[in-house]
Design an enzyme around this catalytic site. Structure first.
Site, PDB file in Angstrom:
ATOM      1  N   HIS A 137     -33.829  44.473 -14.375  1.00 55.79           N
ATOM      2  CA  HIS A 137     -34.106  44.630 -12.942  1.00 55.79           C
ATOM      3  C   HIS A 137     -34.519  43.284 -12.336  1.00 55.79           C
ATOM      4  O   HIS A 137     -35.132  42.453 -13.019  1.00 55.79           O
ATOM      5  CB  HIS A 137     -35.220  45.665 -12.740  1.00 55.79           C
ATOM      6  CG  HIS A 137     -34.887  46.999 -13.340  1.00 55.79           C
ATOM      7  ND1 HIS A 137     -35.400  47.411 -14.557  1.00 55.79           N
ATOM      8  CD2 HIS A 137     -34.060  47.972 -12.915  1.00 55.79           C
ATOM      9  CE1 HIS A 137     -34.906  48.611 -14.848  1.00 55.79           C
ATOM     10  NE2 HIS A 137     -34.087  48.976 -13.873  1.00 55.79           N
ATOM     11  N   ASP A 169     -35.253  40.659 -17.746  1.00 55.53           N
ATOM     12  CA  ASP A 169     -35.346  42.107 -17.534  1.00 55.53           C
ATOM     13  C   ASP A 169     -34.125  42.535 -16.711  1.00 55.53           C
ATOM     14  O   ASP A 169     -33.645  41.780 -15.859  1.00 55.53           O
ATOM     15  CB  ASP A 169     -36.631  42.427 -16.762  1.00 55.53           C
ATOM     16  CG  ASP A 169     -36.885  43.909 -16.623  1.00 55.53           C
ATOM     17  OD1 ASP A 169     -37.722  44.444 -17.363  1.00 55.53           O
ATOM     18  OD2 ASP A 169     -36.228  44.548 -15.759  1.00 55.53           O
ATOM     19  N   HIS A 175     -42.344  43.185 -10.873  1.00 53.29           N
ATOM     20  CA  HIS A 175     -42.046  43.772  -9.558  1.00 53.29           C
ATOM     21  C   HIS A 175     -43.223  43.656  -8.577  1.00 53.29           C
ATOM     22  O   HIS A 175     -43.062  43.945  -7.396  1.00 53.29           O
ATOM     23  CB  HIS A 175     -41.675  45.258  -9.685  1.00 53.29           C
ATOM     24  CG  HIS A 175     -40.371  45.483 -10.397  1.00 53.29           C
ATOM     25  ND1 HIS A 175     -39.206  44.846 -10.032  1.00 53.29           N
ATOM     26  CD2 HIS A 175     -40.042  46.273 -11.451  1.00 53.29           C
ATOM     27  CE1 HIS A 175     -38.218  45.229 -10.835  1.00 53.29           C
ATOM     28  NE2 HIS A 175     -38.701  46.086 -11.708  1.00 53.29           N
ATOM     29  N   ASP A 178     -34.579  45.968 -21.184  1.00 53.50           N
ATOM     30  CA  ASP A 178     -33.847  47.121 -20.660  1.00 53.50           C
ATOM     31  C   ASP A 178     -32.377  46.832 -20.348  1.00 53.50           C
ATOM     32  O   ASP A 178     -31.667  47.704 -19.841  1.00 53.50           O
ATOM     33  CB  ASP A 178     -34.552  47.754 -19.445  1.00 53.50           C
ATOM     34  CG  ASP A 178     -35.211  46.740 -18.541  1.00 53.50           C
ATOM     35  OD1 ASP A 178     -34.957  45.523 -18.702  1.00 53.50           O
ATOM     36  OD2 ASP A 178     -35.981  47.155 -17.648  1.00 53.50           O
TER      37      ASP A 178
HETATM   38 ZN   LIG Z   1     -36.767  46.467 -15.896  1.00 52.45          ZN
END
Ligand SMILES: [Zn+2]
Length: 346
Positions: free
Chosen positions: A166, A164, A127, A251
């Protein structure tokens, strides 16, 4: 296929960056190490220790001001970078070590010492954008390692696959205008950080080299399988990467407390198998960096499942009772068709 030479990069200082009660906590690593130990799996892995990255290396992706800000916030013992992202006084140093771990993993694979290397650095990185650290991430470990792989080894085509749950906004932003990295992110949408739309396909020389596959919540093994078979594989085939790098966050596991996907260990094994086959023509070279994954037992088992698949260990894939996946809010089929249309796939 015989066993591949696999390694991990780890340092006990990765446990120092920690905030009790926060999801991104040291127990994530401890649970993994305990399970590796319980199953005597360390003997199958070359264990490497990282050195801290130098700030010139971090500056390959991040601005000088951003690096200086994190250093000084730590020095003055500020405990939050933003609402999600905590700091402890040692976080700056640990973050440099986490970047260093990704670099060690990349160099050990590029130098031919290992086929596959998994960097277990914390804090995670995907991120962290070139001018803004966020989302539990301080520096973008995988993006920095990719930049240095280009500089030090002259690589012209690196695939960064981000599984991931996200969207890897930091990595996307880093390489958005370049064609020397093909970035493919499979993620949940809607979810944090809100980016990662299908139409974000890259710009300038990078047009067409940024691929987002935003699957709806509730997607599971079948939906991921289609995304890999119909999108990831043909795009990789077209691109012919010289190195495969993976932002490995676990995740999307069905039990993860921060997301709503339905992936089982079988799904993780399948993603790893695809990565292994993509990397086949270049000697199976794969570099993985740890991103998210907040179900302690689930993420440990998922990481070991991935290692086992990449290393051809033959360890049985753990089965557990899981409710059937039921995507909500949108139709995965429509999403996959739309992604294919944007990237000229049949
Ligand atoms: Zn994540």
């Amino acid at each position: 296929m015989g066993e591949k030479k696999l390694g991990i990069v780890y340092h006990s200082d990765f446990l120092i960056h920690n905030q009790p009660g926060h999801s991104e906590r040291k127990e994530r690593l401890q649970a993994l190490l305990t399970q590796l130990d319980n199953e005597n799996l360390f003997e199958k892995l070359v264990q490497l220790e990282p050195l801290p990255a130098r700030s010139e290396e971090v500056e390959k992706v991040h601005s000088f001001d951003q690096i200086a800000q994190i250093r000084s916030l730590c020095k003055f013992q500020k405990s939050q970078l933003d609402a999600d992202t905590y700091l402890v006084p040692q976080s700056y140093d640990v973050a440099l070590l986490s970047v260093g771990a990704a670099l060690k993993a990349m160099r050990s694979v590029m130098d031919g010492k290992l086929n596959v290397c998994f960097s277990l650095g914390r804090p995670p990185g995907h991120h962290a954008e070139p001018h803004l650290s966020m989302g539990f991430c301080l520096f973008n470990n995988i993006a920095i390692a990719a930049r240095l792989a280009q500089e030090e080894y002259g690589l012209k085509r690196i695939l960064i696959l981000d599984w991931d749950v996200h969207h890897g906004n930091g990595t996307q932003k880093t390489f958005y205008h370049q064609d020397n990295v093909l970035f493919i992110s499979v993620h949940q949408s809607p979810a944090y950080p809100g980016t990662g739309h299908i139409y974000e396909t890259g710009a300038g020389a990078g047009a067409g080299y940024n691929v987002n596959i935003p699957l709806p919540p509730g997607s599971g093994d079948a939906e991921y399988s289609r995304a890999f078979t119909e999108i990831v594989r043909p795009l990789a085939e077209r691109y012919q990467p010289e190195l495969v790098m993976i932002s490995a966050g676990q995740d999307a596991y069905h039990g993860d407390p921060l997301a709503n996907m339905a992936l089982t260990y079988k799904g993780f094994a399948e993603m790893a198998r695809h990565a292994k086959e993509i990397a086949g023509p270049v000697g199976g070279k794969i570099v993985l960096t740890l991103e998210g994954g907040y179900h302690l037992r689930g993420q440990a088992e998922a990481v070991i499942t991935v290692l086992s698949e990449l290393g051809n260990w033959g360890r049985p894939i753990k089965e557990e009772p899981v409710l059937p996946a039921k995507p909500v809010y949108d139709d995965p089929e429509r999403i996959i068709a739309e992604v294919k249309r944007h990237h000229n796939l049949k």
